[in-house]
Design an enzyme around this catalytic site. Structure first.
Site, PDB file in Angstrom:
ATOM      1  N   ASN A 172      40.689  30.289  29.995  1.00  7.16           N
ATOM      2  CA  ASN A 172      40.740  29.520  28.605  1.00  7.16           C
ATOM      3  C   ASN A 172      40.305  28.190  29.641  1.00  7.16           C
ATOM      4  OD1 ASN A 172      43.063  29.327  31.203  1.00  7.16           O
ATOM      5  ND2 ASN A 172      43.776  28.023  29.249  1.00  7.16           N
TER       6      ASN A 172
ATOM      7  N   PRO B 225      37.987  35.938  39.211  1.00  4.12           N
ATOM      8  CA  PRO B 225      37.999  35.281  37.294  1.00  4.12           C
ATOM      9  C   PRO B 225      38.650  36.227  36.734  1.00  4.12           C
ATOM     10  CG  PRO B 225      35.711  35.908  37.806  1.00  4.12           C
ATOM     11  CD  PRO B 225      36.502  35.893  39.119  1.00  4.12           C
TER      12      PRO B 225
ATOM     13  N   LEU C 197      55.975  40.406  51.896  1.00  5.08           N
ATOM     14  CA  LEU C 197      56.779  38.832  51.573  1.00  5.08           C
ATOM     15  C   LEU C 197      55.850  37.877  51.667  1.00  5.08           C
ATOM     16  CD1 LEU C 197      58.805  39.621  54.539  1.00  5.08           C
ATOM     17  CD2 LEU C 197      59.795  39.424  52.053  1.00  5.08           C
TER      18      LEU C 197
ATOM     19  N   GLU D 272      51.404  29.679  37.931  1.00 15.14           N
ATOM     20  CA  GLU D 272      51.378  28.891  36.463  1.00 15.14           C
ATOM     21  C   GLU D 272      50.909  29.732  36.162  1.00 15.14           C
ATOM     22  OE1 GLU D 272      50.650  26.856  33.490  1.00 15.14           O
ATOM     23  OE2 GLU D 272      48.312  26.778  34.535  1.00 15.14           O
TER      24      GLU D 272
ATOM     25  N   GLY E 223      52.878  30.566  31.157  1.00 19.96           N
ATOM     26  CA  GLY E 223      52.938  30.570  30.207  1.00 19.96           C
ATOM     27  C   GLY E 223      53.674  29.741  29.575  1.00 19.96           C
TER      28      GLY E 223
ATOM     29  N   CYS F  92      47.993  26.505  28.131  1.00 24.43           N
ATOM     30  CA  CYS F  92      49.344  26.971  28.535  1.00 24.43           C
ATOM     31  C   CYS F  92      50.444  25.716  28.300  1.00 24.43           C
ATOM     32  CB  CYS F  92      49.632  26.878  30.149  1.00 24.43           C
ATOM     33  SG  CYS F  92      48.019  26.126  30.984  1.00 24.43           S
TER      34      CYS F  92
ATOM     35  N   GLU G  40      54.028  32.474  22.738  1.00 26.50           N
ATOM     36  CA  GLU G  40      53.326  31.557  23.433  1.00 26.50           C
ATOM     37  C   GLU G  40      52.187  32.088  22.706  1.00 26.50           C
ATOM     38  OE1 GLU G  40      50.993  29.678  26.710  1.00 26.50           O
ATOM     39  OE2 GLU G  40      51.160  32.121  27.427  1.00 26.50           O
TER      40      GLU G  40
ATOM     41  N   GLY H  65      56.433  29.735  35.336  1.00 29.94           N
ATOM     42  CA  GLY H  65      56.122  30.363  37.343  1.00 29.94           C
ATOM     43  C   GLY H  65      56.909  28.740  38.285  1.00 29.94           C
TER      44      GLY H  65
ATOM     45  N   GLU I  11      50.145  22.547  41.930  1.00 30.70           N
ATOM     46  CA  GLU I  11      49.056  22.589  41.917  1.00 30.70           C
ATOM     47  C   GLU I  11      48.645  21.166  41.420  1.00 30.70           C
ATOM     48  OE1 GLU I  11      46.201  24.988  41.363  1.00 30.70           O
ATOM     49  OE2 GLU I  11      47.003  26.509  40.551  1.00 30.70           O
TER      50      GLU I  11
END
Length: 525
Positions: free
Chosen positions: A193, A217, A283, A289, A291, A323, A425, A498, A502
């Protein structure tokens, strides 16, 4: 690798949009193993100079068709990176980390990132054209996203030099401090998106704090990242930023590779769960990040005109492929009819059309499957008794235009709360509406979701502002506004949206690890 070796032409316009060199070996990533001199490559769809297929060791023989979502037609093919290719990319990134990048000073990394930000600005029109062609973004939106990406790089160029850690008091002859060290190779898995922008969020942060990056990507939208990585080779040391291509299997290979130090993933909650499960075995830390199904709560005392504009932007922006999209409108019953009417009027005024045309507000969705799903969700709600509001003159969710994946903005009013239009979503311009009578009812409706990415509340009551801004379970809360995002402010989700941060100063927490260090100046004291 040197600068891009030859112009590659957009098959629709004939203008240069990227460059493709020959492969002299492991031609999987950002020209790793590519010959210095390029060659003429024909677009496999048109037979003309185009966004040609790059093949080499680590690349599948047949390329994945890359579609223009505005027409549904392929514009090029990009081969998936196979297992040996992914292993090679990670090995090169690991060698670059250990050999060069880990010992690079913050000041030097900062300078290189500033150069990268300038490259984004220099290539703004070209990158925006790739986003328009590959992701269906209207030109103004695509240009704005490239500008935002450049600001993000500038921010992390500065953040690379910010002090981290603390000094702790001990006794004579002992110095104790904490610091942060890079994790090594970071795998950045970005969505379709915001192909360029969200990848840059991850790339800039990881590089600033001393990591190398392998970026993957989304399989539908590789073109802007391919160009970015190619250009970045002009300013960054070799293999500090590399790329691999493909779908879920390529992502699994990155998650499973022992030399990958962390995964930063943006995508669906379902895919995020798989990333977390695979990384748990080793681990391996992850940043997810995921929906959202975000509520917008509007009280009768709000500025209804401003709120209506924000609601429309919140569910139609980027054609609903966000999102954080505000896709659940929770409105005071006393103003329900008036407010929904305003929203419907504003949504109907939006122009659905080809992304290259001036005045287009809504471009296509990313795929035919996405457009079909939006229509199915609305039809399901209508069959359950919901009122469906389409723009005047439209009788279908799908917008028939040149074979592309276009949909009309849709309002679904008073649907049962177990239908997909309310619960899931959609990633399309579909707004579900519910009404409330009391503040507790409004809050309960806002929380009627497993997601917790964002929420917005509109009211002129100062006490209610405080109560709702505290109570709303969401990683981003907007009060009397919607969608504000700045490179200086860290963002994240709660619940099934999530974890990990960021942007902003807290991004350092995901891309570094803290240590405690004791230094004895008088050994054996």
């Amino acid at each position: 690798m040197t600068a891009p070796e030859r112009p590659v032409l957009d098959p629709a316009t004939g203008s240069a949009v990227t460059g493709v060199p020959d492969s002299d070996g492991p031609g999987v990533v950002r020209g790793v193993g590519m010959a210095a001199a390029g060659r003429r490559v024909l677009d496999p769809v048109t037979g003309r100079d185009g966004l040609g297929v790059v093949r080499g060791v680590g690349m599948a023989a047949a390329g994945r068709p890359i579609l223009d979502p505005a027409t549904g037609r392929a514009v090029t093919r990009v081969p998936d990176t196979d297992g040996p290719g992914v292993a090679d990319a990670v090995a090169r990134a690991d060698a670059a980390f250990r050999g060069v990048w880990a010992d690079t000073s913050p000041a030097h990394r900062s300078g290189l990132l500033r150069e990268l930000g300038n490259l984004l600005r220099d290539d703004r029109d070209e990158l925006a054209a790739l986003e328009r062609r590959n992701a269906g973004k209207p030109t103004a939106r695509a240009v704005g996203e490239v500008d935002f990406a450049a600001r993000v790089v500038d921010w992390f160029a500065a953040a690379a030099r910010y002090p981290v850690g603390e000094t702790h008091p001990t006794g004579p002859g002992m110095r104790t401090y904490t610091d942060r060290v890079p994790v090594g190779v970071c795998a950045a898995i970005s969505p379709n998106n915001y192909p360029l922008l969200l990848a840059v969020w991850k790339i800039a942060a990881a590089l600033a704090y001393g990591n190398t990056v392998v970026v993957k990507p989304a399989p539908e939208t590789p073109l802007s990242i391919r160009r970015l990585v190619d250009r970045a080779a002009e300013v960054l040391p070799e293999d500090v930023l590399t790329a691999v291509y493909g779908g879920a299997e390529t992502g699994r290979l990155l998650c499973d590779h022992p030399a990958v130090g962390m995964i930063s993933f943006t995508g669906s909650t379902t895919a995020g769960r798989e990333v977390a499960r695979r990384c748990a075995d080793g681990l391996k830390p992850v940043s997810l990040e995921l929906g959202g199904k975000s509520p917008v709560v509007v009280f009768r005392d709000a500025d209804l005109d401003a709120a209506a504009r924000a609601v429309v932007t919140g569910f139609t922006g980027n054609t609903g492929q966000m999102c954080v999209a505000g896709t659940r409108l929770i409105v005071d019953r006393a103003v329900h009819d008036e407010f929904v009417g305003r929203v419907a009027e504003l949504a109907a005024a939006l122009r659905v059309g080809p992304p290259e045309e001036p005045g287009t507000d809504l471009g296509p969705l990313i795929s035919r499957a996405a457009a079909d799903r939006a229509a199915e969700v609305v039809e399901e709600a209508a069959a359950r008794g919901a009122e469906v509001i389409l723009p005047p003159g439209c009788s279908e969710v799908r917008h028939d235009l040149d074979g592309g994946f276009f949909v009309n903005p849709v309002i679904v009013d008073d649907a049962p709360h177990d239908v997909r239009a309310w619960r899931e979503e959609i990633f399309g311009p579909v707004l579900s509406v519910a009404s409330f009578d009391t503040d507790p009812e409004a809050l309960a409706l806002a929380h009627d979701t497993a997601y917790g990415l964002s929420a917005s509340v509109w009211t002129s009551d100062a006490d209610r502002v405080e109560r709702f801004s505290r109570a709303l379970r969401a990683g981003m809360v907007w009060v009397n506004t919607w969608g504000d995002t700045e490179e200086t402010v860290s963002v994240s989700g709660l619940g099934q949206s999530g974890y990990g941060r960021e942007l902003g100063i807290h991004a350092v927490e995901g891309y570094t690890r803290p240590r405690a260090v004791w230094v004895a100046h008088r050994p054996g004291r």
